[in-house]
Enzyme design. Sequence first.
Site: not given
Length: 552
Positions: A78, A119-121, A191, A442, A468
């Site tokens: 992202d 990570c995110d998704k 992150c 985002e 985000s």
Amino acid sequence: MRSDAMKTGLARAPHRSLLKAMGLTETEIERPIIGVVNAHNELIPGHIHLNNLVEAVKAGVRLAGGTPLEFPTIGVCDGLAMNHVGMKYSLASRELIADMIEVMAMAHPFDALVFIPNCDKIVPGMLMAAARLNLPAIFISGGPMLAGRYQGRDVSLSTMFEAVGAVQAGKMTEQELAALEDCACPGCGSCAGMFTANTMNCMVEALGMGLPGNGTTPAVSGSRVRLAKEAGMQVMKLLQENIRPLDIMTATAFRNAVAVDMALGGSTNTCLHLPAIAHEAGVKLDLNTFNEINRRTPQICKLSPAGSQHIQDLDEAGGIPAVMNELYRHGLIDGSALTVTGRTVADNVSGRVVSRREVIRPVEDPYSREGGLAVLYGNLAPEGAVVKKGAVLPEMMRHEGPARVFNSEEEAFAAIMGKQIKPGDVVVIRYEGPRGGPGMQEMLSPTAALAGMGLDSSVALITDGRFSGASRGASIGHVSPEAAAGGLIALVEEGDIIAIDIEAGKLELKVPEEEIARRRQNWQAPPPKITGGYLGRYARMVTSGARGAVLE
């Protein structure tokens, strides 16, 4: 065994020959076949090291008598996709990940699965697949990045995004920005703050789908490698005891996860991902449930971007088990929920000690009496909108100001960087919802620029897009219905007064009903921005952000 469908009996001799072509012995073929879902790629710092964890997982599977076979899935960074067309693909990749894993696990009948996201998704996509397939499964995430150090303080990716706004406002030099750039992200891992990736990895643990420590053990730690080996061994026990994801991801588990989310002050993206995972599990989880749990769950952690601490600090303080024990002791989560340990939440967390009280506060002395996320309703968001309440400055909990209206993130970002936004304004970014974007981008670049310019204390931003986990300030997203679906946000005009009351859960457009009716008569939905390819199909099938942006 489920894998007998591809390896046992006379008719499967051709199948066995293919397995032997890959070097598998008769003994390995006879053992349970464990699929190892590897999200490694060379684009995401949080995934660059996953091959090491995959090897540890395989070692654990072999130690416990199984045969691991690895296959890949995609993953979007992202951070790298931010503020350009790539971000339209981020949320949409979640459904692709779930679908691809379904294809692989149905085409090749594994006995159980080990999921390795970070990570995110990728995390929610894999959880959706686990619920859909309902094969014995366990998660081992890649772990958080350590915070960087700059001029004697901890920094992370969110510091970088805000620094762009600080340079534009003359508060920081480009030389200082370059020095920060070299040390903000010191190595592998997701992150370092309580951003979306780390929030979701903590949700894996809170749901019961990962071993204790999954959410916070640093990526660079030997403990993370040992945890991966233990996950490989534990999946064999889950197979033996026939414990499946739907035995774990129950309505109780989802309510526990939301409570942990509120206590942590996690990313607003959980309001998209947890309902989508619950949808696959056959569990109803809507924004009203988030609101209800928010009202009774105090925020006891305040990590970056809301505070100065990072995930490594939470890990040192006792991690998710310590947070859950704090909640469990006060009756805020249900200890009876089953987990991948084969034991209950209560068994896993009882007695876990908080070793740093400045990181995990007591329930009696929280950062706030209510949770870190809030759902707002009103004529602008009859289906709801979401804000990371724990990252909003006190002076912005109530705000009323003139709308500055933009029909895309790019237009809004250009106006912010061009210093066209003034204290008191309410920035409105629309046609960025799941359908209208498409992909529900985002808005980290606009929110970080506002914060870096010092405007987070006087400017609000509302959007039918999302944020985000690194965003802070009065950033209100997921406004539903979205503009492309005819939501009221489509009818807002420049200078309209918008009233925000986060404490009361209100989001209102101060325009007379007759004027709204007049505007609605004149409104026409704009043509789709993208009609071809995967995003075109996604835009035609995706539902409201209030429903988790699942496909129908």
